[in-house]
Design a protein around this motif. Sequence first.
Motif, mmCIF file in Angstrom:
data_model
loop_
_atom_site.group_PDB
_atom_site.id
_atom_site.type_symbol
_atom_site.label_atom_id
_atom_site.label_comp_id
_atom_site.label_asym_id
_atom_site.label_seq_id
_atom_site.Cartn_x
_atom_site.Cartn_y
_atom_site.Cartn_z
ATOM 1 N N UNK A 1 -7.878 -34.810 13.143
ATOM 2 C CA UNK A 1 -8.792 -35.830 13.653
ATOM 3 C C UNK A 1 -10.009 -35.975 12.742
ATOM 4 N N UNK A 2 -10.596 -34.837 12.354
ATOM 5 C CA UNK A 2 -11.802 -34.869 11.517
ATOM 6 C C UNK A 2 -11.519 -35.580 10.191
ATOM 7 N N UNK A 3 -10.433 -35.186 9.502
ATOM 8 C CA UNK A 3 -10.132 -35.772 8.198
ATOM 9 C C UNK A 3 -9.729 -37.239 8.329
ATOM 10 N N UNK A 4 -9.052 -37.583 9.429
ATOM 11 C CA UNK A 4 -8.662 -38.975 9.643
ATOM 12 C C UNK A 4 -9.893 -39.877 9.746
ATOM 13 N N UNK A 5 -10.936 -39.385 10.441
ATOM 14 C CA UNK A 5 -12.157 -40.188 10.567
ATOM 15 C C UNK A 5 -12.739 -40.494 9.189
ATOM 16 N N UNK A 6 -12.660 -39.500 8.276
ATOM 17 C CA UNK A 6 -13.189 -39.729 6.933
ATOM 18 C C UNK A 6 -12.247 -40.617 6.120
ATOM 19 N N UNK A 7 -10.931 -40.379 6.256
ATOM 20 C CA UNK A 7 -9.961 -41.127 5.454
ATOM 21 C C UNK A 7 -10.054 -42.618 5.764
ATOM 22 N N UNK A 8 -10.377 -42.957 7.021
ATOM 23 C CA UNK A 8 -10.514 -44.364 7.383
ATOM 24 C C UNK A 8 -11.651 -45.039 6.635
ATOM 25 N N UNK A 9 -12.624 -44.235 6.213
ATOM 26 C CA UNK A 9 -13.779 -44.800 5.525
ATOM 27 C C UNK A 9 -13.571 -45.029 4.037
ATOM 28 N N UNK A 10 -12.458 -44.566 3.482
ATOM 29 C CA UNK A 10 -12.202 -44.767 2.048
ATOM 30 C C UNK A 10 -11.864 -46.243 1.827
ATOM 31 N N UNK A 11 -12.563 -46.917 0.875
ATOM 32 C CA UNK A 11 -12.333 -48.348 0.680
ATOM 33 C C UNK A 11 -10.864 -48.653 0.335
ATOM 34 N N UNK A 12 -10.320 -49.631 1.027
ATOM 35 C CA UNK A 12 -8.927 -50.027 0.821
ATOM 36 C C UNK A 12 -8.682 -50.482 -0.619
ATOM 37 N N UNK A 13 -9.716 -51.080 -1.227
ATOM 38 C CA UNK A 13 -9.558 -51.635 -2.576
ATOM 39 C C UNK A 13 -9.147 -50.563 -3.578
ATOM 40 N N UNK A 14 -9.691 -49.340 -3.389
ATOM 41 C CA UNK A 14 -9.359 -48.262 -4.318
ATOM 42 C C UNK A 14 -7.857 -48.015 -4.311
#
Lengths: 307, 352
Positions: A186-199
């Motif tokens: 859950x913790x890592x998923x919250x951060x992974x969602x914030x990674x810009x899709x463009x990258x």
Amino acid sequence: MSTATADATGVPTTGKPRKERIRHRPITIGQVILQILMAIASIAMALPFLWMFFSSFKPLEEIFMQPPKLLPMNWQPQNYSEAFDQASAGGAWYASGFPLAFFNSFYISTVVTLGTLLTSAMAAYAFARIRFFGRGFWFMLFLSTMMVPGQLTIIPLYIIMGQLDWVDTHLPLIIPPILFNAFGVFLLRQYARGIPLELEEAAAIDGAGRFRIFVSLILPLLKSPMVALGIFTFLGQWNNFFYPLIFLNSSDKFTLPLLVNQFKGAYSSNWAGIMAASTITALPLLIVFIFAQRQIVEGIALSGSKT
Amino acid sequence: MTERPQTSGSVAGMPAGAADDVTEAAVAVADGGKEPAGRGGRDLRQAVEAGTSSSHRAALRKKRMRDNIHGYIFMAPQLIGLLAFMIGPLVFAIILAFMKWDGFGSREYVGFGNFKAVFENEQFIQSWKNTAWFTALQVPALMISAFIFALLLQRTGKMKNFYRACFFAPQVTATVAVSVIWLWLLNPDISPITGWLKQVGLVAPDWLQDPNFVIPAVVLVSVWQGLGYQLVMFMAGLDNVPSSMMEAASIDGANEIQKMFRITLPLISPTILFLSITSIIGSFQVFDYIFVFFDTTAPAFGRTIVYEIVQTAFREFNFGVGAALALLLFMMLLALTGLQLIAQKKWVFYTE
């Protein structure tokens, strides 16, 4: 400006602007009382540790001395070697003593930490970025299991581990926490969602597949939450008492907390030895904490705000 | 990414007739006619589908397929763990709660017999009371002291990190080491605290033998150990209270108490809710301290529910009653968490 004043007063330039600001702040009586109060509270918090640490160097007669003194008059570091000897001479329960328990704790914590970081990051990436069938369902299931107390699943787990012949091995302490960590996912998923899709899109255009993207793009970007999760996992594993207590019987398999507990039971009057054993268990993590205080504290604050 | 052409890209590649339909639909929508707009929407979808070549659709299907496979490959380790070490055991535990089984002989269905045994056992009832008493003392003591220290710590300037480190250190220490230190500090015969108290003319209670003092003693130790975590959480919450709001309140003539109850507490109420839910769950599971203090011979007034679960399941190998106790604990925690989530509507304030 700060360089000029520094030259004039002869104070080194490093950290100059901050110092100046503090010097100009008026010192009130309230501040003085506050600092004294917090200092007393901090000492009260630290005192049991100091007591443990210094007592582990005291000869027995000094330990029970009244009125008590914090510092030993005669330093006796041989308490440690005696605790080791007693632990290894105490018959079958202590056949191998503290160095082995230290090693067991260390390797179990390390393997679990590395393993859980990898599997949690993989699942977190899938939850955050891959549209697969049943994603919402599995995510809700992961979230709702966080409510289940470990004491409910430990009885069936013990029976299952018995069927697998894993009781009294390290496997029940290593495999389940590597393969299941709902909080970590859950913790890592919250951060992974914030990674810009463009990258990710840019990497895909450059011809990188899912697995390349995960290893060379996502994992490096998840570094800071993974450091925090890694520290929490290591702390939790090193200090874990409940699971080793249930699953381990032989002393050569014992982790440090378990051995300390057994040692306390067997040598209940040797408080110097018991304090030496506790110091061996507590000190490594206290030292890690002193150096990693910022990561631990920020990680906790962040995990709270993310959940 | 490949999904994108479906919406924008394919409009450009549409046959001329389809494009006309789209224009008509757009005009109809602009006219405000409800009926034509509905039909127009359908037409639009048809047009888009007609415009998508079959090879494109195949590619789309292939991508969905690949996403499914990739998703489950990445999920595989944690999914196996979820099923093998959580869902499976959970179902097994619920079945066990209705069984009589020692792990070796035959299993026997006993209906609610295990639950009946739990409620008829006087020691179990006492242990439930002890656990509830522990929670009632520990959770407010922990949260109030953590909040007060967080408020004070906010104002200490340069020394903040040092103080915080002192408060947090017990948190990173093994509960066993903590319990062993306190086992000594709580023993009036050998504790240095007895000596210090004697110097100021006070007599220390026999913490771990006196029935009235066992649970308060465990509360004391657990507050000492748990303070750092809550302190850090409260400090993070307090950092998010905008200073502009406090200044505005001061200008409007609000005093410190008004600012506390009207601004600070409402703004950190999500933190309070989170901590109260997690610390109630944690306090109902208290075990390590008690086991290290008393080993297998805890006095009636010092036994908690998890202690009973461990004794019943792993000393007496009465898995059925152990599972029934654990299931009751789980339902208790679900109910308490549910109640707090319902009650939060009345007092928790979300800025977003």
